[in-house]
Design an enzyme around this catalytic site. Structure first.
Site, PDB file in Angstrom:
ATOM      1  N   LYS A  10       0.816  -1.219   0.000  1.00 45.64           N
ATOM      2  CA  LYS A  10       0.000   0.000   0.000  1.00 45.64           C
ATOM      3  C   LYS A  10       0.854   1.275   0.000  1.00 45.64           C
ATOM      4  O   LYS A  10       2.061   1.227   0.252  1.00 45.64           O
ATOM      5  CB  LYS A  10      -0.941  -0.044   1.214  1.00 45.64           C
ATOM      6  CG  LYS A  10      -1.975  -1.190   1.155  1.00 45.64           C
ATOM      7  CD  LYS A  10      -2.986  -1.082   2.284  1.00 45.64           C
ATOM      8  CE  LYS A  10      -4.004  -2.213   2.227  1.00 45.64           C
ATOM      9  NZ  LYS A  10      -5.077  -2.039   3.251  1.00 45.64           N
ATOM     10  N   TYR A  50     -12.642  -2.296  -3.763  1.00 46.73           N
ATOM     11  CA  TYR A  50     -13.162  -2.331  -2.389  1.00 46.73           C
ATOM     12  C   TYR A  50     -14.689  -2.233  -2.342  1.00 46.73           C
ATOM     13  O   TYR A  50     -15.248  -1.868  -1.303  1.00 46.73           O
ATOM     14  CB  TYR A  50     -12.527  -1.216  -1.567  1.00 46.73           C
ATOM     15  CG  TYR A  50     -11.109  -1.522  -1.106  1.00 46.73           C
ATOM     16  CD1 TYR A  50     -10.846  -2.621  -0.289  1.00 46.73           C
ATOM     17  CD2 TYR A  50     -10.046  -0.707  -1.462  1.00 46.73           C
ATOM     18  CE1 TYR A  50      -9.556  -2.909   0.150  1.00 46.73           C
ATOM     19  CE2 TYR A  50      -8.746  -0.982  -1.029  1.00 46.73           C
ATOM     20  CZ  TYR A  50      -8.514  -2.082  -0.221  1.00 46.73           C
ATOM     21  OH  TYR A  50      -7.245  -2.363   0.225  1.00 46.73           O
ATOM     22  N   PHE A  58     -15.607   3.764   6.739  1.00 52.15           N
ATOM     23  CA  PHE A  58     -14.230   4.088   6.368  1.00 52.15           C
ATOM     24  C   PHE A  58     -13.992   4.039   4.861  1.00 52.15           C
ATOM     25  O   PHE A  58     -12.868   4.260   4.408  1.00 52.15           O
ATOM     26  CB  PHE A  58     -13.245   3.163   7.093  1.00 52.15           C
ATOM     27  CG  PHE A  58     -13.457   1.686   6.854  1.00 52.15           C
ATOM     28  CD1 PHE A  58     -12.984   1.082   5.698  1.00 52.15           C
ATOM     29  CD2 PHE A  58     -14.119   0.903   7.790  1.00 52.15           C
ATOM     30  CE1 PHE A  58     -13.170  -0.270   5.465  1.00 52.15           C
ATOM     31  CE2 PHE A  58     -14.310  -0.470   7.573  1.00 52.15           C
ATOM     32  CZ  PHE A  58     -13.829  -1.046   6.403  1.00 52.15           C
ATOM     33  N   ARG A  86      -1.776 -14.377   4.896  1.00 54.73           N
ATOM     34  CA  ARG A  86      -2.492 -13.718   6.001  1.00 54.73           C
ATOM     35  C   ARG A  86      -1.703 -13.852   7.305  1.00 54.73           C
ATOM     36  O   ARG A  86      -1.679 -12.934   8.126  1.00 54.73           O
ATOM     37  CB  ARG A  86      -3.912 -14.271   6.137  1.00 54.73           C
ATOM     38  CG  ARG A  86      -4.764 -13.874   4.930  1.00 54.73           C
ATOM     39  CD  ARG A  86      -6.209 -14.281   5.062  1.00 54.73           C
ATOM     40  NE  ARG A  86      -6.947 -13.474   6.027  1.00 54.73           N
ATOM     41  CZ  ARG A  86      -7.361 -12.226   5.790  1.00 54.73           C
ATOM     42  NH1 ARG A  86      -7.103 -11.642   4.639  1.00 54.73           N
ATOM     43  NH2 ARG A  86      -8.046 -11.577   6.709  1.00 54.73           N
ATOM     44  N   THR A  92      -5.341  -6.930  10.803  1.00 54.98           N
ATOM     45  CA  THR A  92      -5.647  -5.696  10.076  1.00 54.98           C
ATOM     46  C   THR A  92      -5.184  -4.465  10.851  1.00 54.98           C
ATOM     47  O   THR A  92      -4.578  -3.554  10.299  1.00 54.98           O
ATOM     48  CB  THR A  92      -7.174  -5.583   9.835  1.00 54.98           C
ATOM     49  OG1 THR A  92      -7.601  -6.744   9.123  1.00 54.98           O
ATOM     50  CG2 THR A  92      -7.519  -4.348   9.024  1.00 54.98           C
ATOM     51  N   ARG A 103       2.613  -6.225   9.370  1.00 55.71           N
ATOM     52  CA  ARG A 103       1.892  -5.084   9.930  1.00 55.71           C
ATOM     53  C   ARG A 103       2.447  -4.667  11.287  1.00 55.71           C
ATOM     54  O   ARG A 103       2.475  -3.473  11.619  1.00 55.71           O
ATOM     55  CB  ARG A 103       0.400  -5.385   9.988  1.00 55.71           C
ATOM     56  CG  ARG A 103      -0.229  -5.292   8.572  1.00 55.71           C
ATOM     57  CD  ARG A 103      -1.589  -5.892   8.551  1.00 55.71           C
ATOM     58  NE  ARG A 103      -2.314  -5.630   7.313  1.00 55.71           N
ATOM     59  CZ  ARG A 103      -3.363  -6.336   6.930  1.00 55.71           C
ATOM     60  NH1 ARG A 103      -3.800  -7.345   7.684  1.00 55.71           N
ATOM     61  NH2 ARG A 103      -3.981  -6.048   5.811  1.00 55.71           N
ATOM     62  N   ASN A 113      -2.056   0.320   6.622  1.00 55.63           N
ATOM     63  CA  ASN A 113      -1.546  -0.926   7.220  1.00 55.63           C
ATOM     64  C   ASN A 113      -0.655  -1.725   6.262  1.00 55.63           C
ATOM     65  O   ASN A 113      -0.520  -2.942   6.393  1.00 55.63           O
ATOM     66  CB  ASN A 113      -2.695  -1.761   7.792  1.00 55.63           C
ATOM     67  CG  ASN A 113      -3.669  -2.251   6.735  1.00 55.63           C
ATOM     68  OD1 ASN A 113      -3.544  -1.915   5.556  1.00 55.63           O
ATOM     69  ND2 ASN A 113      -4.630  -3.062   7.144  1.00 55.63           N
ATOM     70  N   HIS A 116      -2.292  -5.416   1.673  1.00 55.39           N
ATOM     71  CA  HIS A 116      -3.582  -6.090   1.537  1.00 55.39           C
ATOM     72  C   HIS A 116      -3.300  -7.522   1.128  1.00 55.39           C
ATOM     73  O   HIS A 116      -2.361  -7.774   0.370  1.00 55.39           O
ATOM     74  CB  HIS A 116      -4.445  -5.435   0.447  1.00 55.39           C
ATOM     75  CG  HIS A 116      -5.602  -6.302   0.018  1.00 55.39           C
ATOM     76  ND1 HIS A 116      -6.784  -6.332   0.721  1.00 55.39           N
ATOM     77  CD2 HIS A 116      -5.723  -7.205  -0.982  1.00 55.39           C
ATOM     78  CE1 HIS A 116      -7.591  -7.222   0.139  1.00 55.39           C
ATOM     79  NE2 HIS A 116      -6.976  -7.759  -0.896  1.00 55.39           N
ATOM     80  N   GLU A 127      -9.539 -11.102  -7.398  1.00 56.10           N
ATOM     81  CA  GLU A 127      -8.631  -9.954  -7.238  1.00 56.10           C
ATOM     82  C   GLU A 127      -7.450 -10.043  -8.211  1.00 56.10           C
ATOM     83  O   GLU A 127      -7.018  -9.027  -8.770  1.00 56.10           O
ATOM     84  CB  GLU A 127      -8.162  -9.874  -5.781  1.00 56.10           C
ATOM     85  CG  GLU A 127      -9.316  -9.526  -4.837  1.00 56.10           C
ATOM     86  CD  GLU A 127      -8.949  -9.530  -3.363  1.00 56.10           C
ATOM     87  OE1 GLU A 127      -7.792  -9.873  -3.017  1.00 56.10           O
ATOM     88  OE2 GLU A 127      -9.826  -9.189  -2.550  1.00 56.10           O
TER      89      GLU A 127
HETATM   90  P1  CMP Z   1      -7.647  -4.448   3.530  1.00 54.68           P
HETATM   91  O1  CMP Z   1      -7.229  -5.854   3.802  1.00 54.68           O
HETATM   92  O2  CMP Z   1      -6.993  -3.797   2.370  1.00 54.68           O
HETATM   93  O3  CMP Z   1      -9.232  -4.396   3.345  1.00 54.68           O
HETATM   94  C1  CMP Z   1     -10.018  -3.288   3.714  1.00 54.68           C
HETATM   95  C2  CMP Z   1      -9.215  -2.199   4.330  1.00 54.68           C
HETATM   96  O4  CMP Z   1      -9.925  -1.172   4.969  1.00 54.68           O
HETATM   97  C3  CMP Z   1      -8.339  -2.775   5.418  1.00 54.68           C
HETATM   98  O5  CMP Z   1      -7.312  -3.552   4.824  1.00 54.68           O
HETATM   99  C4  CMP Z   1      -7.890  -1.508   6.146  1.00 54.68           C
HETATM  100  O6  CMP Z   1      -6.692  -0.985   5.621  1.00 54.68           O
HETATM  101  C5  CMP Z   1      -9.003  -0.511   5.827  1.00 54.68           C
HETATM  102  N1  CMP Z   1      -9.667  -0.012   7.021  1.00 54.68           N
HETATM  103  C6  CMP Z   1      -9.689   1.268   7.404  1.00 54.68           C
HETATM  104  N2  CMP Z   1     -10.391   1.413   8.518  1.00 54.68           N
HETATM  105  C7  CMP Z   1     -10.832   0.194   8.872  1.00 54.68           C
HETATM  106  C8  CMP Z   1     -11.619  -0.312   9.942  1.00 54.68           C
HETATM  107  N3  CMP Z   1     -12.102   0.484  10.901  1.00 54.68           N
HETATM  108  N4  CMP Z   1     -11.866  -1.645   9.978  1.00 54.68           N
HETATM  109  C9  CMP Z   1     -11.381  -2.466   8.993  1.00 54.68           C
HETATM  110  N5  CMP Z   1     -10.636  -2.030   7.968  1.00 54.68           N
HETATM  111  C10 CMP Z   1     -10.367  -0.725   7.905  1.00 54.68           C
END
Ligand code: CMP
Length: 139
Positions: A10, A50, A58, A86, A92, A103, A113, A116, A127
């Site tokens: 990212k 997304y 968010f 993962r 996350t 992370r 973070n 992905h 994807e």
């Molecule tokens: P990702 O795995 O890319 O999928 C969705 C993304 O939303 C997640 O990683 C986070 O980077 C982002 N995100 C931002 N805020 C939140 C939140 N409150 N809960 C979950 N994901 C969030």
């Protein structure tokens, strides 16, 4: 079984010149980069990617963040690739991520973070096809 998953390095990570550091963690975890390209996502691309989150509070911030700088999209191959990826990514929210995960070491926040990773083999296939043509993947 040897399977594939989809990964994004990212903008928070590319901005800090961590593409190599993140990729090294993936490789050390037993994953092989079989496709990789650095791109700037368009707003439409990020919103589509997304789409499952579009009702979440968010969503707008997430899209703005994902188009705020370059990302590196990758296809990773390895034994049980979705789970393996993962595991090395960590939770996350970096505050909840285990020691040694990407992370934990690199993420700035739940939004910024660093990586992905697909959450299932079914989503991995979707994807991967969203960003790569079959002939761009060299196993
Ligand atoms: P990702 O795995 O890319 O999928 C969705 C993304 O939303 C997640 O990683 C986070 O980077 C982002 N995100 C931002 N805020 C939140 C939140 N409150 N809960 C979950 N994901 C969030």
């Amino acid at each position: 079984a040897v399977t594939r998953t989809f990964s994004i390095i990212k903008p928070d990570a590319t901005r800090r010149n961590l593409t190599g550091a993140v990729t090294k963690k993936l490789e050390e975890a037993g994953l092989r980069v079989v496709a990789s390209k650095r791109i700037r996502m368009s707003r439409e691309q990020a919103e589509g990617f997304y789409a499952v989150h579009k009702e979440r509070p968010f969503f707008a911030d997430l899209v703005a963040f994902m188009i705020s700088g370059p990302v590196v999209v990758q296809v990773l191959e390895g034994e049980d690739a979705v789970k393996r990826n993962r595991d090395i990514m960590g939770a996350t929210n970096p505050a909840n991520a285990d020691e040694g995960t990407i992370r934990k070491e690199y993420a700035e926040s739940i939004e910024a973070n660093s990586v992905h990773g697909s959450d299932s083999e079914e989503n991995a296939a979707i994807e991967i096809a969203y960003f790569f043509k079959p002939d761009e993947i060299v196993g």
